[in-house]
Design a protein around this motif. Structure first.
Motif, PDB file in Angstrom:
ATOM      1  N   VAL A  98      28.500 -28.228  -7.927  1.00  0.00           N
ATOM      2  CA  VAL A  98      28.258 -27.798  -6.520  1.00  0.00           C
ATOM      3  C   VAL A  98      27.208 -28.638  -5.679  1.00  0.00           C
ATOM      4  N   PHE A  99      27.539 -29.455  -4.538  1.00  0.00           N
ATOM      5  CA  PHE A  99      26.719 -30.097  -3.999  1.00  0.00           C
ATOM      6  C   PHE A  99      25.974 -31.088  -4.928  1.00  0.00           C
ATOM      7  N   ASN A 100      26.716 -31.613  -6.042  1.00  0.00           N
ATOM      8  CA  ASN A 100      26.252 -32.777  -6.955  1.00  0.00           C
ATOM      9  C   ASN A 100      24.943 -32.032  -7.656  1.00  0.00           C
ATOM     10  N   LEU A 101      24.722 -30.839  -7.663  1.00  0.00           N
ATOM     11  CA  LEU A 101      23.457 -30.457  -8.518  1.00  0.00           C
ATOM     12  C   LEU A 101      23.742 -30.566  -9.873  1.00  0.00           C
ATOM     13  N   ALA A 102      22.696 -30.835 -10.613  1.00  0.00           N
ATOM     14  CA  ALA A 102      22.755 -31.201 -12.045  1.00  0.00           C
ATOM     15  C   ALA A 102      21.451 -30.954 -12.578  1.00  0.00           C
ATOM     16  N   VAL A 103      21.368 -30.573 -13.624  1.00  0.00           N
ATOM     17  CA  VAL A 103      19.897 -30.069 -14.429  1.00  0.00           C
ATOM     18  C   VAL A 103      19.871 -31.555 -15.575  1.00  0.00           C
ATOM     19  N   THR A 104      18.672 -32.215 -15.244  1.00  0.00           N
ATOM     20  CA  THR A 104      18.214 -33.366 -15.962  1.00  0.00           C
ATOM     21  C   THR A 104      17.531 -33.233 -16.995  1.00  0.00           C
ATOM     22  N   GLU A 105      17.290 -34.036 -17.958  1.00  0.00           N
ATOM     23  CA  GLU A 105      16.665 -33.815 -19.073  1.00  0.00           C
ATOM     24  C   GLU A 105      15.055 -33.591 -18.602  1.00  0.00           C
ATOM     25  N   ASP A 106      14.658 -34.421 -17.703  1.00  0.00           N
ATOM     26  CA  ASP A 106      13.226 -34.826 -17.245  1.00  0.00           C
ATOM     27  C   ASP A 106      12.915 -33.269 -16.477  1.00  0.00           C
ATOM     28  N   GLY A 107      13.819 -32.864 -15.567  1.00  0.00           N
ATOM     29  CA  GLY A 107      13.646 -31.760 -14.764  1.00  0.00           C
ATOM     30  C   GLY A 107      13.541 -30.507 -15.555  1.00  0.00           C
ATOM     31  N   PHE A 108      14.500 -30.312 -16.825  1.00  0.00           N
ATOM     32  CA  PHE A 108      14.339 -29.053 -17.569  1.00  0.00           C
ATOM     33  C   PHE A 108      12.997 -29.234 -18.261  1.00  0.00           C
ATOM     34  N   ASN A 109      12.581 -30.177 -18.824  1.00  0.00           N
ATOM     35  CA  ASN A 109      11.330 -30.192 -19.520  1.00  0.00           C
ATOM     36  C   ASN A 109      10.280 -29.959 -18.786  1.00  0.00           C
ATOM     37  N   LEU A 110      10.116 -30.722 -17.390  1.00  0.00           N
ATOM     38  CA  LEU A 110       9.025 -30.220 -16.435  1.00  0.00           C
ATOM     39  C   LEU A 110       9.099 -28.778 -16.055  1.00  0.00           C
ATOM     40  N   GLY A 111      10.382 -28.062 -15.760  1.00  0.00           N
ATOM     41  CA  GLY A 111      10.342 -26.817 -15.331  1.00  0.00           C
ATOM     42  C   GLY A 111       9.900 -25.780 -16.314  1.00  0.00           C
ATOM     43  N   LEU A 112      10.273 -26.317 -17.595  1.00  0.00           N
ATOM     44  CA  LEU A 112       9.991 -25.218 -18.821  1.00  0.00           C
ATOM     45  C   LEU A 112       8.420 -25.422 -19.051  1.00  0.00           C
ATOM     46  N   LEU A 113       7.958 -26.383 -19.029  1.00  0.00           N
ATOM     47  CA  LEU A 113       6.415 -26.699 -19.166  1.00  0.00           C
ATOM     48  C   LEU A 113       5.763 -25.503 -17.995  1.00  0.00           C
ATOM     49  N   LEU A 114       6.118 -25.957 -16.788  1.00  0.00           N
ATOM     50  CA  LEU A 114       5.482 -25.119 -15.675  1.00  0.00           C
ATOM     51  C   LEU A 114       5.618 -23.679 -15.837  1.00  0.00           C
ATOM     52  N   PHE A 115       6.931 -23.468 -16.333  1.00  0.00           N
ATOM     53  CA  PHE A 115       7.036 -21.854 -16.652  1.00  0.00           C
ATOM     54  C   PHE A 115       6.033 -21.277 -17.852  1.00  0.00           C
ATOM     55  N   SER A 116       6.218 -22.273 -18.750  1.00  0.00           N
ATOM     56  CA  SER A 116       5.378 -21.779 -20.028  1.00  0.00           C
ATOM     57  C   SER A 116       3.788 -21.614 -19.615  1.00  0.00           C
ATOM     58  N   ARG A 117       3.451 -22.564 -18.820  1.00  0.00           N
ATOM     59  CA  ARG A 117       1.935 -22.438 -18.168  1.00  0.00           C
ATOM     60  C   ARG A 117       1.573 -21.429 -17.530  1.00  0.00           C
ATOM     61  N   VAL A 118       2.392 -20.883 -16.506  1.00  0.00           N
ATOM     62  CA  VAL A 118       2.372 -19.776 -15.635  1.00  0.00           C
ATOM     63  C   VAL A 118       2.441 -18.530 -16.487  1.00  0.00           C
ATOM     64  N   MET A 119       3.379 -18.355 -17.676  1.00  0.00           N
ATOM     65  CA  MET A 119       3.118 -17.228 -18.443  1.00  0.00           C
ATOM     66  C   MET A 119       1.798 -17.143 -19.486  1.00  0.00           C
ATOM     67  N   GLY A 120       1.540 -18.522 -19.919  1.00  0.00           N
ATOM     68  CA  GLY A 120       0.419 -18.470 -20.766  1.00  0.00           C
ATOM     69  C   GLY A 120      -0.797 -18.088 -19.716  1.00  0.00           C
ATOM     70  N   GLY A 121      -1.052 -18.713 -18.655  1.00  0.00           N
ATOM     71  CA  GLY A 121      -2.010 -18.407 -17.905  1.00  0.00           C
ATOM     72  C   GLY A 121      -2.156 -17.028 -17.237  1.00  0.00           C
ATOM     73  N   PHE A 122      -0.983 -16.352 -17.039  1.00  0.00           N
ATOM     74  CA  PHE A 122      -1.145 -15.047 -16.609  1.00  0.00           C
ATOM     75  C   PHE A 122      -1.388 -14.032 -17.589  1.00  0.00           C
ATOM     76  N   THR A 123      -0.789 -14.355 -18.892  1.00  0.00           N
ATOM     77  CA  THR A 123      -1.136 -13.363 -20.015  1.00  0.00           C
ATOM     78  C   THR A 123      -2.516 -13.295 -20.169  1.00  0.00           C
ATOM     79  N   CYS A 124      -3.409 -14.619 -20.155  1.00  0.00           N
ATOM     80  CA  CYS A 124      -4.570 -14.509 -20.349  1.00  0.00           C
ATOM     81  C   CYS A 124      -5.446 -13.610 -19.315  1.00  0.00           C
ATOM     82  N   MET A 125      -4.889 -13.869 -17.945  1.00  0.00           N
ATOM     83  CA  MET A 125      -5.564 -13.129 -16.901  1.00  0.00           C
ATOM     84  C   MET A 125      -5.204 -11.719 -17.166  1.00  0.00           C
TER      85      MET A 125
END
Length: 262
Positions: A98-125
């Motif tokens: 759809v609209f030439n949308l695709a999940v790339t390796e670099d985007g997946f790794n970057l998105g997962l890193l940001l998600f994990s940092r959000v969850m790790g930081g919030f659980t500390c808070m």
């Protein structure tokens, strides 16, 4: 209300008698380790460990904790999706067609890193918010030489966030008792009226709160309560566990420095 429930847990949790300064140092240092990690492994480990500590050691009900965790999880997951689709380069691991949308390796790794940092930081808070009363937490921040104006603004923001929520919930219940949400059309109209009036109502409540403070000799500064001296001792055992835990996390950060999930 949610504020009362949060404060009740902060005053009566299983880690209430632990040294406040120690808990602050533990949460902040763990959060910093989560932020410096370049792999999602360590932040996710911190997320699970802090969650287990909150549920099993602090004895916070898991249903309440999951509700508390729901909003940052949703925002983090949305960020993960957008980062996976619109950022990064590399081979495609998933073509949506759809609209030439695709999940790339670099985007997946970057998105997962940001998600994990959000969850790790919030659980500390969340560990700080659910195990330390806010008055004691703000008093401990003064020991870090944080400017008084910053701590006072934080205290006022904390108070007015729940004032905003209380007003919104009261207005919602008032509309609900008058069948304001009995149909989709009425629901949209009621939500529009709630949104337009909520700011004015909270502004008035804020002015009333300020007048109440001035009538009680408010001189422009807020005093914070210190934790009782009976709970100040930390203990060599807890310090050893703290140092060992942080060292293990740092070793894991080093070992997973170039690790990618895909």
């Amino acid at each position: 209300m949610f504020e009362s429930t949060l404060d009740n847990y902060a005053h009566s949790n299983g880690l209430r008698d632990m040294n406040t300064f120690f808990k602050v140092i533990f949460a902040i240092s763990t959060m910093l380790v989560s932020l410096i990690s370049t792999s999602p492994v360590v932040p996710l480990l911190i997320t699970f460990f802090m969650s287990a500590l909150i549920i099993f050691q602090a004895k916070i009900p898991w249903k309440f904790y999951l509700k508390f965790l729901a909003i940052p999880f949703i925002f983090g997951f949305i960020t993960f999706i957008f980062m996976s689709l619109f950022f990064g380069i590399g081979a495609h691991i998933l073509d949506l067609g759809v609209f030439n949308l695709a999940v790339t390796e670099d985007g997946f790794n970057l998105g997962l890193l940001l998600f994990s940092r959000v969850m790790g930081g919030f659980t500390c808070m969340a560990f700080l918010a659910l195990t330390i009363p806010m008055t004691e937490l703000f008093s401990e921040l003064e020991r870090f030489r944080i400017p008084q104006i910053v701590t006072e603004l934080a205290m006022l923001m904390y108070r007015y966030i729940f004032l905003f929520l209380d007003e919104g919930i009261n207005m919602y219940h008032a509309q609900e008792t008058r069948l304001g949400y009995s149909s989709y059309r009425k629901s949209f109209k009621s939500m529009g009226m709630l949104g337009s009036n909520l700011f004015i109502r909270t502004w008035i409540k804020g002015e009333q709160a300020h007048l109440a403070m001035e009538s009680r000799c408010y001189d422009g500064s807020l005093r914070t309560l210190k934790a009782p001296e009976s709970i100040r001792s930390i203990g060599i055992g807890k310090l050893a566990l703290f140092v060992s835990f942080e060292l293990i996390l740092l070793i894991c950060v080093y070992l997973t420095w170039n690790l990618r999930i895909v």
